[in-house]
Design an enzyme around this catalytic site. Structure first.
Site, PDB file in Angstrom:
ATOM      1  N   HIS A   8       0.861  -1.181   0.000  1.00 26.68           N
ATOM      2  CA  HIS A   8       0.000   0.000   0.000  1.00 26.68           C
ATOM      3  C   HIS A   8       0.896   1.229   0.000  1.00 26.68           C
ATOM      4  O   HIS A   8       1.454   1.603   1.033  1.00 26.68           O
ATOM      5  CB  HIS A   8      -0.924   0.028   1.214  1.00 26.68           C
ATOM      6  CG  HIS A   8      -1.921   1.148   1.186  1.00 26.68           C
ATOM      7  ND1 HIS A   8      -3.278   0.933   1.194  1.00 26.68           N
ATOM      8  CD2 HIS A   8      -1.767   2.494   1.123  1.00 26.68           C
ATOM      9  CE1 HIS A   8      -3.915   2.091   1.144  1.00 26.68           C
ATOM     10  NE2 HIS A   8      -3.004   3.058   1.102  1.00 26.68           N
ATOM     11  N   HIS A  49       1.720   5.325  -1.735  1.00 24.17           N
ATOM     12  CA  HIS A  49       1.394   6.519  -2.527  1.00 24.17           C
ATOM     13  C   HIS A  49       2.685   7.092  -3.098  1.00 24.17           C
ATOM     14  O   HIS A  49       3.618   7.400  -2.347  1.00 24.17           O
ATOM     15  CB  HIS A  49       0.704   7.565  -1.660  1.00 24.17           C
ATOM     16  CG  HIS A  49      -0.611   7.115  -1.115  1.00 24.17           C
ATOM     17  ND1 HIS A  49      -1.803   7.287  -1.791  1.00 24.17           N
ATOM     18  CD2 HIS A  49      -0.927   6.478   0.038  1.00 24.17           C
ATOM     19  CE1 HIS A  49      -2.792   6.785  -1.076  1.00 24.17           C
ATOM     20  NE2 HIS A  49      -2.289   6.283   0.040  1.00 24.17           N
ATOM     21  N   LYS A 108      -8.965  -0.159  -6.239  1.00 25.71           N
ATOM     22  CA  LYS A 108      -9.049   0.486  -4.920  1.00 25.71           C
ATOM     23  C   LYS A 108     -10.352   1.267  -4.780  1.00 25.71           C
ATOM     24  O   LYS A 108     -10.643   2.155  -5.572  1.00 25.71           O
ATOM     25  CB  LYS A 108      -7.858   1.423  -4.729  1.00 25.71           C
ATOM     26  CG  LYS A 108      -7.870   2.203  -3.408  1.00 25.71           C
ATOM     27  CD  LYS A 108      -7.701   1.284  -2.211  1.00 25.71           C
ATOM     28  CE  LYS A 108      -7.765   2.080  -0.904  1.00 25.71           C
ATOM     29  NZ  LYS A 108      -6.596   2.949  -0.712  1.00 25.71           N
ATOM     30  N   HIS A 166     -10.466   1.337   1.334  1.00 26.23           N
ATOM     31  CA  HIS A 166     -10.209   2.257   2.441  1.00 26.23           C
ATOM     32  C   HIS A 166     -11.465   2.211   3.298  1.00 26.23           C
ATOM     33  O   HIS A 166     -12.472   2.833   2.986  1.00 26.23           O
ATOM     34  CB  HIS A 166      -9.951   3.677   1.933  1.00 26.23           C
ATOM     35  CG  HIS A 166      -9.640   4.656   3.028  1.00 26.23           C
ATOM     36  ND1 HIS A 166      -8.456   5.354   3.093  1.00 26.23           N
ATOM     37  CD2 HIS A 166     -10.365   5.053   4.114  1.00 26.23           C
ATOM     38  CE1 HIS A 166      -8.463   6.128   4.170  1.00 26.23           C
ATOM     39  NE2 HIS A 166      -9.622   5.968   4.802  1.00 26.23           N
ATOM     40  N   HIS A 207      -4.775  -0.677   5.388  1.00 25.51           N
ATOM     41  CA  HIS A 207      -4.234   0.049   6.545  1.00 25.51           C
ATOM     42  C   HIS A 207      -5.150  -0.028   7.777  1.00 25.51           C
ATOM     43  O   HIS A 207      -5.613   0.983   8.284  1.00 25.51           O
ATOM     44  CB  HIS A 207      -3.916   1.499   6.209  1.00 25.51           C
ATOM     45  CG  HIS A 207      -4.964   2.235   5.415  1.00 25.51           C
ATOM     46  ND1 HIS A 207      -6.299   2.254   5.759  1.00 25.51           N
ATOM     47  CD2 HIS A 207      -4.855   3.003   4.299  1.00 25.51           C
ATOM     48  CE1 HIS A 207      -6.963   2.991   4.894  1.00 25.51           C
ATOM     49  NE2 HIS A 207      -6.106   3.457   4.001  1.00 25.51           N
ATOM     50  N   ASP A 252       1.398   2.609   3.504  1.00 24.61           N
ATOM     51  CA  ASP A 252       0.556   3.799   3.323  1.00 24.61           C
ATOM     52  C   ASP A 252       1.415   5.051   3.439  1.00 24.61           C
ATOM     53  O   ASP A 252       0.963   6.097   3.900  1.00 24.61           O
ATOM     54  CB  ASP A 252      -0.598   3.832   4.333  1.00 24.61           C
ATOM     55  CG  ASP A 252      -1.665   4.877   3.964  1.00 24.61           C
ATOM     56  OD1 ASP A 252      -1.706   5.293   2.796  1.00 24.61           O
ATOM     57  OD2 ASP A 252      -2.436   5.286   4.861  1.00 24.61           O
TER      58      ASP A 252
END
Length: 342
Positions: free
Chosen positions: A15, A17, A98, A137, A171, A243
């Protein structure tokens, strides 16, 4: 006396970004240097919803990674109206899709407005038939400390309605999510580095620490204990997903600061420190690699990260051109360093 060393093989961050443009060029190599692969989030502006955007983004990530042995596993941003034909066409280019509830976190304004299973059914049925995992999420828009707990019935509803659909609770931050893992065969989860270490008290118990503010927010000590216990035992349905979410310093150290903790360049060192502290180094490779390989059916090129128990001072800031980002533990000393990458 010889220094203590430890090796991690084919580490995976499930996970992550990476943003885009110069921020991607800054943070991308900080992951690709030490990890074998990462599951990349699609919440750019605009979000990744087409094959063309997906392939273009993957190419930009590869260019930022240069010659590193690193595979970016890209994802689509969930939409209710993806056709079976479209998903069939992109299946081999993605690792999953996602789902963001609308407005619940960074760049999720165009996410799903209704979490009713019947509303989601068209895309979820196609994903189930095609074997495309669903990453979620999992938060409501309720009271901030209860948002994940309130989402548990939604996870259950989807898991029961689509038993062949692989669902990843992203997460996770609560003991409720850990307990739910063992209730349904098709539920899996990722957990971050920072949620294994901090509670809400570290974020706001004294002076506010904006660099530890994230969504989902860190919870109570008993939640952290449940997460850490599962990770230290390498629960077979739990994977490491950092994350790691970079924001420029001026967007963190301000009124209305952005949500995200940047951990990519120190993740493996701090995980090693944490697992050593709890006499669980024998479980670290499973948590940070083997579980994800099995759950996602991945085949990886050999890559070994050798760590040494030697003090490492975390940089105060990472910079590239006009972009900058402050890492967790900025300016502090951690007890493990990376010695070699092969």
């Amino acid at each position: 006396m010889a220094e203590l060393t430890f090796e991690i093989n084919e580490p995976l961050d499930m996970h992550l970004h990476l943003r885009d443009a110069d921020m991607l060029k800054l943070v991308g190599p900080l992951t690709s240097k030490t990890f074998s692969g990462a599951l990349i989030m699609p919440n750019l502006v605009p979000p990744i919803t087409t094959k063309e955007a997906l392939l273009s983004y993957k190419q930009r990530i590869k260019e930022a990674s240069k010659d590193d042995k690193f595979e970016p596993y890209v994802t689509l941003f969930f939409k209710n109206d993806y056709s079976y034909e479209f998903l069939s066409d992109v299946k081999n280019d993605i690792i999953g899709i996602k789902l963001y509830p609308a407005g619940i976190t960074t760049n999720s304004e165009t996410g799903v407005a209704s979490m009713d299973v019947e509303v989601l059914r068209p895309t979820l049925e196609s994903m189930s038939k095609l074997g495309i995992p669903l990453c979620i999420h999992g938060e409501t828009n309720g009271f901030v400390m209860d948002r994940e707990k309130e989402f548990m019935p939604i996870y259950e509803s989807i898991a029961k309605s689509f038993p062949d659909l692989k669902i990843i609770m992203e997460h996770i931050t609560t003991k409720d999510a850990i307990e739910l893992l063992d209730k349904y065969d098709n539920l899996f989860a990722t957990v971050t580095l920072h949620h294994l270490i901090i509670t809400l008290d570290d974020v706001a118990g004294g002076m506010l620490n904006p660099h530890l503010f994230c969504k989902p927010i860190a919870k109570r000590p008993e939640d952290r204990s449940a997460l850490l216990n599962a990770a230290l035992k390498a629960h077979p349905k739990l994977m490491f997903g950092s994350d790691s979410a970079p924001h420029p310093k001026h967007k963190k150290e301000c009124c209305g600061c952005a949500a995200g903790v940047f951990t990519s360049p120190i993740a493996l060192q701090v995980l090693t420190e944490l697992f050593e502290k709890h006499n669980a180094l024998d479980k670290l490779n499973a948590f940070v690699s083997l579980n994800a390989q099995r759950i996602y059916n991945l085949s990886l090129e050999k890559k070994t990260i050798k760590l040494v128990k030697k003090d490492f001072v975390v940089p105060a800031i990472y910079e590239y051109k006009n972009e900058n980002v402050v890492p967790m533990y900025a300016g502090e000393t951690i007890s493990w360093s990376i010695e070699s990458i092969n």
